[in-house]
Scaffold this active site. Structure first.
Site, short mmCIF file in Angstrom:
data_model
loop_
_atom_site.label_atom_id
_atom_site.label_comp_id
_atom_site.label_asym_id
_atom_site.label_seq_id
_atom_site.Cartn_x
_atom_site.Cartn_y
_atom_site.Cartn_z
N ASN A 197 -7.55 16.67 -12.85
CA ASN A 197 -6.63 16.61 -11.70
C ASN A 197 -6.22 18.00 -11.24
O ASN A 197 -6.22 18.96 -12.01
CB ASN A 197 -5.38 15.81 -12.09
CG ASN A 197 -4.56 15.42 -10.88
OD1 ASN A 197 -5.12 14.98 -9.88
ND2 ASN A 197 -3.26 15.62 -10.93
N GLY B 116 -16.20 3.09 -1.69
CA GLY B 116 -15.03 2.26 -1.99
C GLY B 116 -15.04 0.92 -1.26
O GLY B 116 -14.11 0.13 -1.43
N LYS C 228 3.48 1.40 -3.87
CA LYS C 228 2.90 0.64 -4.98
C LYS C 228 3.72 0.74 -6.28
O LYS C 228 3.71 -0.17 -7.09
CB LYS C 228 1.46 1.09 -5.24
CG LYS C 228 0.49 0.62 -4.16
CD LYS C 228 -0.94 0.98 -4.53
CE LYS C 228 -1.89 0.59 -3.42
NZ LYS C 228 -3.28 0.87 -3.72
N GLY D 232 -3.38 9.86 -9.61
CA GLY D 232 -2.40 9.04 -8.89
C GLY D 232 -2.53 7.58 -9.26
O GLY D 232 -3.10 7.23 -10.30
N GLY D 233 -2.03 6.71 -8.37
CA GLY D 233 -2.01 5.27 -8.62
C GLY D 233 -3.41 4.70 -8.82
O GLY D 233 -3.63 3.89 -9.73
N THR E 258 0.83 -1.20 0.00
CA THR E 258 0.00 0.00 0.00
C THR E 258 0.87 1.26 0.00
O THR E 258 2.09 1.17 -0.14
CB THR E 258 -1.02 -0.06 1.17
OG1 THR E 258 -1.92 1.02 1.04
CG2 THR E 258 -0.35 0.00 2.54
N GLY F 21 -8.52 12.91 -10.13
CA GLY F 21 -7.23 12.45 -9.58
C GLY F 21 -6.40 11.83 -10.69
O GLY F 21 -6.95 11.43 -11.74
N ASP G 281 -6.24 -3.67 -7.69
CA ASP G 281 -7.10 -2.49 -7.51
C ASP G 281 -8.01 -2.28 -8.72
O ASP G 281 -9.19 -1.98 -8.58
CB ASP G 281 -6.25 -1.23 -7.32
CG ASP G 281 -5.67 -1.13 -5.92
OD1 ASP G 281 -6.26 -1.72 -4.99
OD2 ASP G 281 -4.62 -0.48 -5.76
N THR H 292 -3.19 18.98 -10.13
CA THR H 292 -1.93 19.41 -10.75
C THR H 292 -1.99 19.04 -12.24
O THR H 292 -1.92 17.86 -12.60
CB THR H 292 -0.73 18.68 -10.09
OG1 THR H 292 -0.87 18.82 -8.68
CG2 THR H 292 0.60 19.23 -10.54
N GLU I 155 0.01 19.15 -14.77
CA GLU I 155 1.12 18.40 -15.39
C GLU I 155 0.91 16.89 -15.19
O GLU I 155 1.07 16.09 -16.11
CB GLU I 155 2.49 18.80 -14.79
CG GLU I 155 2.89 20.24 -15.05
CD GLU I 155 2.09 21.21 -14.20
OE1 GLU I 155 1.81 20.90 -13.02
OE2 GLU I 155 1.70 22.29 -14.72
P1 NAP Z 1 -1.89 8.96 -4.92
O1 NAP Z 1 -1.18 8.13 -5.90
O2 NAP Z 1 -1.11 9.74 -3.92
O3 NAP Z 1 -2.82 9.99 -5.78
C1 NAP Z 1 -3.63 10.92 -5.14
C2 NAP Z 1 -4.31 11.83 -6.16
O4 NAP Z 1 -5.21 12.67 -5.43
C3 NAP Z 1 -3.36 12.75 -6.91
O5 NAP Z 1 -3.78 12.84 -8.23
C4 NAP Z 1 -3.53 14.08 -6.20
O6 NAP Z 1 -3.43 15.19 -7.07
C5 NAP Z 1 -4.95 14.02 -5.74
N1 NAP Z 1 -5.13 14.85 -4.54
C6 NAP Z 1 -4.55 14.66 -3.32
N2 NAP Z 1 -4.98 15.64 -2.48
C7 NAP Z 1 -5.82 16.44 -3.18
C8 NAP Z 1 -6.56 17.59 -2.86
N3 NAP Z 1 -6.54 18.12 -1.63
N4 NAP Z 1 -7.35 18.14 -3.81
C9 NAP Z 1 -7.39 17.61 -5.05
N5 NAP Z 1 -6.70 16.53 -5.43
C10 NAP Z 1 -5.92 15.93 -4.50
O7 NAP Z 1 -2.92 8.12 -4.06
P2 NAP Z 1 -3.65 6.73 -4.48
O8 NAP Z 1 -2.78 5.60 -4.16
O9 NAP Z 1 -4.20 6.88 -5.83
O10 NAP Z 1 -4.85 6.69 -3.40
C11 NAP Z 1 -5.92 7.60 -3.49
C12 NAP Z 1 -7.06 7.18 -2.58
O11 NAP Z 1 -7.60 5.94 -3.03
C13 NAP Z 1 -6.65 6.96 -1.13
O12 NAP Z 1 -7.62 7.58 -0.31
C14 NAP Z 1 -6.72 5.44 -0.96
O13 NAP Z 1 -7.04 5.05 0.36
C15 NAP Z 1 -7.85 5.10 -1.92
N6 NAP Z 1 -7.82 3.69 -2.38
C16 NAP Z 1 -8.92 2.94 -2.13
C17 NAP Z 1 -8.93 1.60 -2.54
C18 NAP Z 1 -10.13 0.73 -2.26
O14 NAP Z 1 -9.99 -0.50 -2.37
N7 NAP Z 1 -11.28 1.26 -1.96
C19 NAP Z 1 -7.83 1.05 -3.22
C20 NAP Z 1 -6.73 1.88 -3.47
C21 NAP Z 1 -6.75 3.20 -3.04
P3 NAP Z 1 -2.03 15.88 -7.47
O15 NAP Z 1 -1.58 15.15 -8.68
O16 NAP Z 1 -2.42 17.26 -7.71
O17 NAP Z 1 -1.11 15.70 -6.29
#
Ligand code: NAP
Length: 522
Positions: A401, A485, A319, A380-381, A315, A378, A355, A403, A405
């Site tokens: 998103n 989720g 990842k 991210g991952g 996690t 978003g 995922d 950001t 870029e």
């Molecule tokens: P990550 O790779 O860090 O990506 C996070 C994304 O959210 C980035 O695009 C970031 O934008 C954006 N973001 C963060 N803070 C923000 C804000 N205040 N306003 C607007 N955009 C924002 O994270 P991830 O691994 O994808 O995980 C994201 C979420 O998914 C987490 O809460 C995680 O717990 C959840 N998740 C759930 C499951 C499930 O099974 N339900 C599985 C996996 C993940 P920037 O590019 O601008 O930084």
């Protein structure tokens, strides 16, 4: 793990058999000496489209063997394959990204080397199986050990030794070879053909045989004595069941002694241990899934190898970083660019991503994905996994998103539209999916304004704590169909257990324990 050989004589039959086998087995073996009019590219792409997890072995056997298999499977025809033709087929398989190609020891070291050099030159990850088949008898164990070493000398990923059982005792010889071979580096497949050799097929998985071969239909055997895939699955489950063999020393080997870990930082908040331990306990496996807060990822992975931990969940924030430490990465995880699951096969670590499947299964329970447009908030991952799954299922992702870029990089990779978060109102889509952490407990926030949601029929939040985020509350007020989720979390976890154990986990129970914990804390 179970492999179904595809022995159909025509392309049409082979494609049908591939589609069915990919749903039932871990591996398929494309017998190119038998599938006479089959284009390898079409066969492989059909397999990949049928299952993202399937491993493909490509084989082009000697005429003697093809004749025997044709007899067993009732196939007529198929011409003699010369060695040049055989090498050409296996090279094509390597170019097309087959997971394994199988070459007989009898073809000689030069041919094996040629295939290995071809893999290296073309930077393909295809692995080599060096095989020995004896259709007449089972040589003595000392002779089989010699043959094993001749095969192992070429440094293949797997040595396969298959002999004909004239007596029940011949099974003991091939089974003894498994424990002997496992002390050396390559994986081993050792078993007997023929009716008298069936015992070896049933017992070999317990002793660590890499693969069991099984048929789709009773009459489709590629070698005499094979069980059907359904029988083989039952045998595997019986061997794993604690109830069948309460305290026997043999059974202490596989599932019961397996350990699983979660690697992340932080991990204190994770509900994975609660969910996985409940499932493993119900499945008769001891509760042995533990969370580790990791500082040094490289050392953590060494620990997994050293302590023979069967599987790991990965996690935040590892990842992506974990990928460089793995020996193999499944095709889906490679395309997504993130791994959340690791399987350890005797020290060889393979990465998967569950995922995307968790998200797709959740969506598909509520709505069709094909031809629908999804706004993913978003980049991210999780956004990458979501977009990949949606495209794989025939849907159209649009990225928004914070950001620009990062959003543009993702949309460029996927060749899909990108909008800055501020311009989200301009987008028209069927479903909005939040993949950002905005709205996670304890903050009652939403990544988008409530008015934006009125144009959406469906809204999903990947966050599951709280179960109803501000985004979902706003969407509900706008009359959208909402889903949290939670189901994604349960589906991705269930898929992890399936990958580690090969057994179907109790998904309803997994959901129940998480739901209970979340409603208690609300
Ligand atoms: P990550 O790779 O860090 O990506 C996070 C994304 O959210 C980035 O695009 C970031 O934008 C954006 N973001 C963060 N803070 C923000 C804000 N205040 N306003 C607007 N955009 C924002 O994270 P991830 O691994 O994808 O995980 C994201 C979420 O998914 C987490 O809460 C995680 O717990 C959840 N998740 C759930 C499951 C499930 O099974 N339900 C599985 C996996 C993940 P920037 O590019 O601008 O930084």
């Amino acid at each position: 793990m179970i492999c179904i050989p595809i022995t159909a004589g025509t392309k049409k039959e082979a494609l049908h058999a591939i589609e069915r086998s990919c749903q039932l087995a871990d591996f398929i073996e494309l017998r190119m000496d038998l599938i006479e009019d089959g284009s390898l590219a079409e066969l492989i792409s059909t397999a990949r489209n049928s299952s993202s997890l399937i491993k493909i072995i490509v084989t082009c056997r000697k005429e003697e063997e093809a004749t025997s298999a044709r007899g067993a499977a009732g196939i007529k025809g198929a011409g003699k394959k010369t060695i040049d033709r055989k090498i050409a087929v296996l090279k094509e398989a390597i170019e097309l990204g087959a997971d394994f190609v199988d070459i007989e020891l009898a073809e000689g070291r030069a041919v094996i080397k040629e295939l290995q050099s071809f893999c290296a030159k073309h930077r393909r990850k295809t692995k080599i199986i060096v095989s020995y088949h004896n259709f007449k008898e089972t040589p003595a164990l000392t002779k089989l050990k010699e043959i094993f070493h001749q095969c192992a000398k070429a440094k293949p990923a797997i040595v396969k030794i298959v002999t004909f059982a004239k007596t029940a005792e011949d099974n003991l010889v091939t089974l003894s070879l498994i424990s002997y071979a496992r002390k050396h580096s390559p994986e081993i497949i050792s078993l007997c053909m023929g009716d008298k050799g069936r015992i070896s097929r049933a017992v070999a998985p317990l002793l660590g045989n890499y693969l069991s071969f099984a048929t789709l239909e009773r009459e489709g055997q590629s070698a005499p004595g094979q069980f059907t895939v359904y029988e083989m699955k039952q045998i595997n489950e019986l061997l794993r069941s604690k109830r069948a063999f309460p305290a026997g020393p043999v059974l202490s080997l596989p599932l019961r002694l397996q350990n699983y870990v979660l690697l992340g930082n932080p991990v204190k908040q994770s509900l994975s241990p609660l969910m996985h331990n409940a499932a493993l306990k119900k499945m008769g496996i001891e509760e042995n899934y533990s969370a580790f807060c990791v500082d040094d990822l490289g050392s953590a992975l060494q620990g997994i190898r050293g302590m023979n931990i069967r599987g790991a969940s990965v996690t935040i924030p590892f990842k992506v970083a974990v990928m460089e430490y793995l020996d193999d990465i499944d095709a889906d995880a490679l395309k997504i660019g993130a791994v959340n699951t690791i399987i350890n096969e005797n020290g060889r670590l393979t990465g998967y991503n569950t995922d995307w499947l968790g998200l797709i299964l959740t969506l598909q329970e509520a709505m069709p994905v094909k031809n629908k447009t999804f706004l993913i908030v978003g980049a991210g991952g999780t956004a990458r996994a979501a977009a990949y799954g949606i495209m794989k299922e025939g849907g159209f992702p649009v990225i928004a998103n914070r950001t620009p870029e990062k959003g543009k990089i993702l949309s460029g990779k996927l060749n899909c539209p990108f909008y800055p978060l501020a311009e989200i109102g301009k987008i028209k889509a069927d479903c909005l999916i939040n993949t950002t952490p905005v709205g996670m407990y304890p903050k009652d926030k939403s990544p988008v304004k409530a008015v934006t949601l009125s144009g959406y029929k469906y809204v999903m939040d990947v966050i599951y704590n709280p179960l109803k985020t501000k985004l979902l509350k706003d969407a509900e007020k706008q009359g959208c169909h909402i889903f949290s989720g939670l189901d994604m979390f349960v589906h991705q976890g269930a898929q992890q257990i399936r990958l580690w154990t090969g057994v179907e986990p109790p998904r309803a129970l997994m959901k129940k324990v998480i739901l209970k914990r979340l409603t208690q804390s609300e």
